[in-house]
Design an enzyme around this catalytic site. Structure first.
Site, PDB file in Angstrom:
ATOM      1  N   LYS A 146       0.848  -1.191   0.000  1.00  0.00           N
ATOM      2  CA  LYS A 146       0.000   0.000   0.000  1.00  0.00           C
ATOM      3  C   LYS A 146       0.878   1.234   0.000  1.00  0.00           C
ATOM      4  O   LYS A 146       1.952   1.255   0.615  1.00  0.00           O
ATOM      5  CB  LYS A 146      -0.912   0.028   1.239  1.00  0.00           C
ATOM      6  CG  LYS A 146      -1.733   1.311   1.365  1.00  0.00           C
ATOM      7  CD  LYS A 146      -2.545   1.345   2.662  1.00  0.00           C
ATOM      8  CE  LYS A 146      -3.220   2.692   2.832  1.00  0.00           C
ATOM      9  NZ  LYS A 146      -4.011   2.782   4.069  1.00  0.00           N
ATOM     10  N   GLU A 196      -8.935  12.042  12.941  1.00  0.00           N
ATOM     11  CA  GLU A 196      -8.221  10.832  13.377  1.00  0.00           C
ATOM     12  C   GLU A 196      -7.315  11.062  14.577  1.00  0.00           C
ATOM     13  O   GLU A 196      -6.300  11.767  14.492  1.00  0.00           O
ATOM     14  CB  GLU A 196      -7.389  10.257  12.221  1.00  0.00           C
ATOM     15  CG  GLU A 196      -6.733   8.943  12.559  1.00  0.00           C
ATOM     16  CD  GLU A 196      -6.181   8.229  11.351  1.00  0.00           C
ATOM     17  OE1 GLU A 196      -5.571   7.161  11.522  1.00  0.00           O
ATOM     18  OE2 GLU A 196      -6.351   8.743  10.224  1.00  0.00           O
TER      19      GLU A 196
END
Length: 394
Positions: A146, A196
């Site tokens: 990723k 977050e």
């Protein structure tokens, strides 16, 4: 109710967060940070902290009988080895969370902003090409799984952004998130509304809330709920989320016992996006480990960089035609006891002079579609475009 005295120090203030927002003005030694639990305004600088590893020592040295609760506040950049923009403030004021302030829940009176000129870096077609290149590299590489690729929008208007007004709009749109304005590099101010939580520490209680896997919100309620349900069943997004949660678990395990990691994520929403979310909790083994220590061990997670970290960071440097600076770094505060709250620097912009540079990124895995990742970054830009007065304020 206590107030700030002439010699500085810390106040235990029971006012709502709007009072501190009204008092905030941008500057090299001023910081505003609003979280779900309380709101902080820091002013004046007793010491600059460019190396986060030195923060604990400098806080202990700054602690005196007259000032028993020194803080460090500010931002840590994305890239390792770059100077942090942290400082130990001369005065700190605390207030209740902004979502408790009824005035901040009201829509801002002026929904329009200045006239901006804009330039995308890279251009949309350049970003799609970079995602396509990353997908090909991932397919050919047996180790890299990723990478997170970002793009920017460079806005400009005479006189620059009205940062207090922008903060108010950001808070109105997402009052339960983390809204901040802290000094950036040089004369810039880093302003944002991150969803977050990287890590918080309260005594021995440790919490991290990784987010990865996203879907744009819809104005149609039925479609909006469908998108949330689809996100919870998306193999691509669930795999992306699992990478991040596993990295958080591995980073926290040496520091915590009784680590609780839910098996499946839930969904949380901001004004612009749905996100897959997992709340990880644990109990700290060593009280000498500060919240900032934990944040530095966790940073960067695969949610903002990729996996493995070094390979993903190198690919970011190859494919992104700009310097991230503090974007996808860490922003927040910590005290001399080790408690603190540090969030991932997302949904943010750098304001400097007449300019405002916005950032947004998307996670690229083997199944990524360039057009979809471009659409995700466009949706993430909506938060700041609204704050800058370039959209309706919902």
């Amino acid at each position: 109710m206590t107030t700030v005295n002439e010699t500085g120090g810390t106040t235990a203030d029971h006012r709502v967060g709007g009072a501190l927002l009204a008092a905030y003005r941008p500057g090299p030694d001023r910081a505003f940070f609003a979280g779900p639990r309380r709101t902080l305004l820091a002013t004046g600088s007793r010491a600059a902290v460019t190396d986060p590893a030195e923060a604990t020592r400098l806080l202990r040295e700054a602690r005196t009988p007259e000032r028993p609760d020194p803080l460090v506040v500010g931002a840590v950049p994305f890239a390792p080895g770059r100077p942090a923009a942290l400082f130990i403030p001369d005065r700190t004021q605390w207030a209740q969370p902004v979502h408790d302030d009824p005035l901040l829940r009201l829509a801002p009176g002026d929904r329009t902003g200045p006239v901006w000129t804009s330039r995308a870096v890279p251009a949309p077609e350049g970003y799609r090409d970079a995602v396509a290149d990353a997908v090909r590299i991932l397919a050919a590489d047996g180790e890299l799984s990723k990478v997170v690729l970002a793009r920017t929008l460079e806005l400009s208007t005479p006189g620059g952004a009205d940062l207090p007004a922008m903060l108010r709009r950001l808070i109105h749109r997402d009052p339960h998130g983390y809204t901040f304005a802290v000094p950036g590099e040089g004369s810039a101010t880093l302003v944002g509304a991150s969803p977050e939580l990287l890590v918080s520490r309260r005594g021995t209680a440790v919490t991290s809330n990784p987010l990865a896997g996203s879907a744009a919100r819809s104005d149609d309620p039925v479609e909006d709920r469908r998108r949330a349900a689809a996100l919870l069943e998306s193999p691509k997004d669930l795999a992306e989320h699992a990478f991040v949660v596993d990295a958080v678990r591995r980073a926290l395990e040496p520091h915590c016992y009784d680590l609780v990691v839910p098996e499946r994520p839930s969904v949380i929403r901001t004004a612009a996006m749905w996100h897959l979310s997992t709340v990880v909790t644990g109990t700290l083994r060593d009280p000498a480990t500060s919240a900032l220590d934990l944040a530095l061990d966790l940073h960067p997670t695969p949610a903002v960089c990729g996996t493995p970290t070094d390979r993903a960071r190198a690919l970011i440097g190859t494919l992104e035609p700009f310097d991230r600076g503090f974007y996808t770094g860490v922003v927040g505060w910590g005290d001399a006891d080790g408690d603190g709250e540090w969030v991932v620097t997302l949904r943010c912009a750098e304001a400097d002079g007449d300019g405002l540079r916005l950032f947004a990124g998307a996670g690229v895995v083997s199944g990524s579609v360039p057009e979809h990742e471009l659409a995700e970054t466009s949706a993430k830009f909506r938060t700041f475009l609204h704050a800058a007065g370039l959209g309706d304020d919902k």
